[in-house]
Design a protein around this motif. Structure first.
Motif, PDB file in Angstrom:
ATOM      1  N   PHE A  91     -11.542  29.351 -15.625  1.00 43.90           N
ATOM      2  CA  PHE A  91      -9.968  28.827 -17.153  1.00 43.90           C
ATOM      3  C   PHE A  91      -9.651  27.122 -17.174  1.00 43.90           C
ATOM      4  CE2 PHE A  91      -8.268  32.530 -14.365  1.00 43.90           C
ATOM      5  CZ  PHE A  91      -7.703  32.927 -15.267  1.00 43.90           C
ATOM      6  N   PHE A  93      -7.135  24.886 -18.965  1.00 48.64           N
ATOM      7  CA  PHE A  93      -5.807  25.037 -19.371  1.00 48.64           C
ATOM      8  C   PHE A  93      -5.583  23.975 -20.628  1.00 48.64           C
ATOM      9  CE2 PHE A  93      -5.809  26.665 -15.962  1.00 48.64           C
ATOM     10  CZ  PHE A  93      -5.615  27.567 -15.647  1.00 48.64           C
ATOM     11  N   SER A  95      -3.357  21.123 -21.039  1.00 48.83           N
ATOM     12  CA  SER A  95      -3.013  20.350 -20.343  1.00 48.83           C
ATOM     13  C   SER A  95      -3.762  19.480 -19.226  1.00 48.83           C
ATOM     14  CB  SER A  95      -1.144  20.104 -19.810  1.00 48.83           C
ATOM     15  OG  SER A  95      -1.106  21.147 -19.405  1.00 48.83           O
ATOM     16  N   ASN A  97      -3.714  20.609 -16.205  1.00 49.51           N
ATOM     17  CA  ASN A  97      -3.939  21.173 -14.491  1.00 49.51           C
ATOM     18  C   ASN A  97      -4.103  21.106 -13.451  1.00 49.51           C
ATOM     19  OD1 ASN A  97      -1.726  22.174 -15.965  1.00 49.51           O
ATOM     20  ND2 ASN A  97      -1.741  23.907 -16.386  1.00 49.51           N
ATOM     21  N   LEU A  98      -5.081  19.515 -12.685  1.00 47.13           N
ATOM     22  CA  LEU A  98      -5.760  19.503 -12.009  1.00 47.13           C
ATOM     23  C   LEU A  98      -5.081  18.838 -10.543  1.00 47.13           C
ATOM     24  CD1 LEU A  98      -8.434  16.930 -13.292  1.00 47.13           C
ATOM     25  CD2 LEU A  98      -8.924  18.954 -12.915  1.00 47.13           C
ATOM     26  N   ILE A  99      -4.846  19.179  -9.709  1.00 48.79           N
ATOM     27  CA  ILE A  99      -4.137  18.973  -8.816  1.00 48.79           C
ATOM     28  C   ILE A  99      -3.956  17.171  -8.357  1.00 48.79           C
ATOM     29  CG2 ILE A  99      -2.942  19.413  -6.236  1.00 48.79           C
ATOM     30  CD1 ILE A  99      -5.432  22.476  -6.553  1.00 48.79           C
ATOM     31  N   PRO A 100      -2.747  16.987  -7.967  1.00 54.31           N
ATOM     32  CA  PRO A 100      -2.633  15.287  -8.808  1.00 54.31           C
ATOM     33  C   PRO A 100      -2.907  14.712  -7.072  1.00 54.31           C
ATOM     34  CG  PRO A 100      -0.301  16.274  -8.827  1.00 54.31           C
ATOM     35  CD  PRO A 100      -1.630  17.709  -8.916  1.00 54.31           C
TER      36      PRO A 100
END
Lengths: 234, 405
Positions: A91, A93, A95, A97-100
């Motif tokens: 996937f 996305f 925006s 959507n990485l894990i900050p």
């Protein structure tokens, strides 16, 4: 040899069934083969994201069936779907959507850890992927230290980490400037050309549409046209 | 491993919020451990006082003596018994006593008491009676019929050093006998009830009254270490099968019960503190979950299963909860160590009340090292319970809906 990756039959997604039914996706047939570079286009609210969610097993259709690589995902339990997504679908996305709280490298490694891939193979694949996206020098950077374009390239690497059957990208260039969008498209196109990775993305972006091998147009949840477009060089 | 890293880093995303929870846990633990330390200090002092000033580690009586305190039931073959006790290496000191239940009468009234006929030199070693004197000079050699009376009884009977009183009891043949005694000293222990109930006279004087010259009803034994109590009891019991040999726990079951009750109470207090804290932890975790709805949805979309998601929430809650443990423990250790050295004076809280329960007014808290494991288990249980509701909320998220947020 059957090259079919996605086979959707008569799928519909209906909201507000009890009162006035709204068809987000209406009786859609879709057949995608390995190595396709397909753009789903259409105005806002036409059902692009809903269709991607259905194909990605994030949501279930109210009617019809979806077969991915020969397996009917509409008959799977939620837990089976989670496992199926992990092993078969990448996937990307809109925006990023990485894990900050994870570094770029850890964001990619995370998926491989969920798959139970051992450390040595993970390290190897991470270096290959970061070479491909051109961010080998940003392995230890947190998402907040990367530009939007760089973050989306990491998201592509993450999507590729699990060696999926295909990648679903929901408006991948929507939040990127022209330069970053072009860079991202180059990477995706190269992966498609060299590794025959199948891409299905929703987009409004003409640059993406221009480079797609196939363009499917959705209006009011229905496919109104499905045509291969001319591939233009970057 | 990555879930562990994520959980650790996630709790620092909102530093101030996490610090508040960590400090709350630390404060709660600090309070709980200090309560345990105070209880432990109080109970240790109480046991010490019981052993070293009241009953000793072991007492030996004739089998039926303590049922009716019959004067004729004195210890048989006393010299060989004493010889055997002297040869027992675990024994530090011992004292012989004659005991009689009777009445103390003065011009102001009378009171039921236990007369303890003692050998002052032995008694000073075994029960440190001399150290408890707060008035008078105690027993004077060569003087007959002297008596030591507890402060509480003296106050109740309005007696002072030098006053004369009459002790009445039955002798070994069952005849009523009386003797006039002069108060040579007033003592005060940390147990006012005990002070009210016991008077001390010299053993020869009491034996003369009871008609049991040279005999004793009781031998009080002090051991080199508290831990030797049970083994020494068994050893002596094997040698003197017909005698009743009791440990301090058997002689004062209420103290043993109090120690157990206090142990349980301290855990209950910690439980209540952690229960209250759990609500704060639940609130924090719930906020953390709701703020990250989209991120959680994305992780589920990518293939994070429910067990992994639950583990993430559980680990975050555990980190938040156990984060306060070292702070709570170290601060409690520092304060309890300081107070263990210098004491905590509770005189203003009610000297009489403390003494009536057998506690001294200065408490020396003791860090409850033995309860660390138990407390950490409590903390982990709290973390687990606190994570349940936020975790259920997270597990109920549908990726497609969560991604829209």
């Amino acid at each position: 040899m059957d090259n079919t990756v996605i086979d959707a039959h008569n799928i519909s997604k209906i909201y507000n069934k009890e009162n006035i039914p709204v068809y987000a996706v209406n009786n859609v047939h879709l057949h995608v083969e390995k190595g396709e570079f397909t753009a789903l286009v259409g105005p806002s609210g036409s059902g692009k994201t809903t269709l991607l969610n259905l194909i990605g097993g994030l949501d279930l259709p109210d009617e019809g069936s979806i077969t991915i690589n020969g397996e009917d995902i509409t008959r799977m339990s939620p837990n089976e779907l989670i496992d199926f997504r992990l092993k078969n679908i990448g996937f990307v996305f809109q925006s990023f959507n990485l894990i900050p709280v994870l570094t770029a490298k850890e964001n990619v490694e995370f998926i491989m850890q969920l798959q139970g891939i051992d450390l040595g193979k993970r390290e190897q694949r991470i270096h290959v992927l970061f070479d491909q996206i051109g961010l080998s020098d940003k392995l230890e950077s947190r998402p907040s230290q990367l530009s939007g374009g760089q973050q989306q390239r990491v998201a592509v690497a993450r999507a590729l980490a699990s060696k999926p059957k295909f990648i679903l990208a929901d408006e991948p260039t929507a939040n990127l400037d022209s330069q970053s969008a072009n860079n991202l498209l180059d990477i995706m196109y190269k992966l498609n050309q060299e590794e025959h990775m199948t891409f299905l993305f929703s987009t409004h972006d003409q640059r993406v549409i221009d480079r797609a091998k196939r363009v499917i147009t959705l209006v009011d949840g229905r496919i109104v046209s499905d045509t291969a477009s001319q591939i233009l060089p970057a | 491993m990555m879930i562990l890293i994520m959980a650790w880093r996630n709790i620092w995303r909102n530093k101030s919020r996490s610090f508040v929870i960590i400090l709350s846990v630390a404060l709660g633990l600090f309070a709980g451990i200090m309560v345990q330390a105070l209880y432990k200090g109080m109970m240790r002092d109480r046991i010490k006082s019981l052993i070293y000033t009241e009953v000793g580690h072991l007492q030996i009586h004739e089998n039926e003596f303590k049922k009716e305190y019959e004067p004729s039931l004195y210890l048989q073959q006393l010299p060989s018994l004493i010889q055997q006790i002297k040869q027992t290496p675990q024994v530090k000191a011992f004292a012989t006593r004659s005991i009689a239940q009777g009445m103390l009468a003065s011009t102001t009234g009378s009171s039921g008491i236990q007369m303890n006929g003692i050998n002052p030199e032995q008694e000073n070693v075994v029960s440190a009676l001399k150290n408890k004197l707060i008035a008078g000079s105690g027993f004077q050699n060569q003087k007959k019929n002297q008596l030591l009376i507890g402060k509480k009884l003296a106050k109740k009977m309005k007696l002072e050093v030098g006053n004369k009183i009459v002790l009445t009891c039955t002798d070994q043949e069952g005849n009523m006998v009386s003797g006039a005694y002069r108060i040579a000293g007033i003592f005060q222990s940390s147990n006012s009830m005990w002070d009210e109930r016991n008077v001390f006279v010299q053993q020869d004087d009491l034996n003369d009254m009871l008609g049991i010259a040279g005999e004793s009803h009781e031998i009080v034994i002090l051991l080199h270490q508290d831990e030797l109590t049970l083994t020494t009891q068994q050893k002596l019991q094997n040698q003197f099968k017909k005698l009743e040999i009791e440990t301090w726990q058997e002689l004062s079951p209420e103290t043993d019960l109090m120690v157990s009750a206090v142990d349980i109470t301290s855990y209950i207090i910690i439980g209540i503190i952690l229960f209250a804290l759990a609500f704060g932890i639940i609130n924090t975790m719930l906020m953390a979950i709701l703020e990250r709805t989209r991120e959680i949805g994305m992780m589920m979309a990518l293939g994070m299963n429910k067990l992994q998601l639950f583990s993430l929430v559980l680990l975050e809650t555990t980190f938040l909860t156990i984060g306060g443990v070292p702070i709570g423990y170290s601060s409690a250790w520092l304060l309890s160590t300081y107070l263990h050295k210098y004491g905590l004076n509770w005189e203003s809280m009610g000297e009489e009340m403390m003494r009536s329960f057998g506690f001294s007014t200065t408490i020396y808290p003791e860090f409850p090292t033995d309860k660390i494991a138990g407390t950490i288990i409590f903390v982990l249980i709290t973390a687990f319970i606190s994570c349940l509701y936020p975790a259920i909320k997270a597990l109920q998220l549908q990726p497609v809906e969560a991604l829209r947020k």
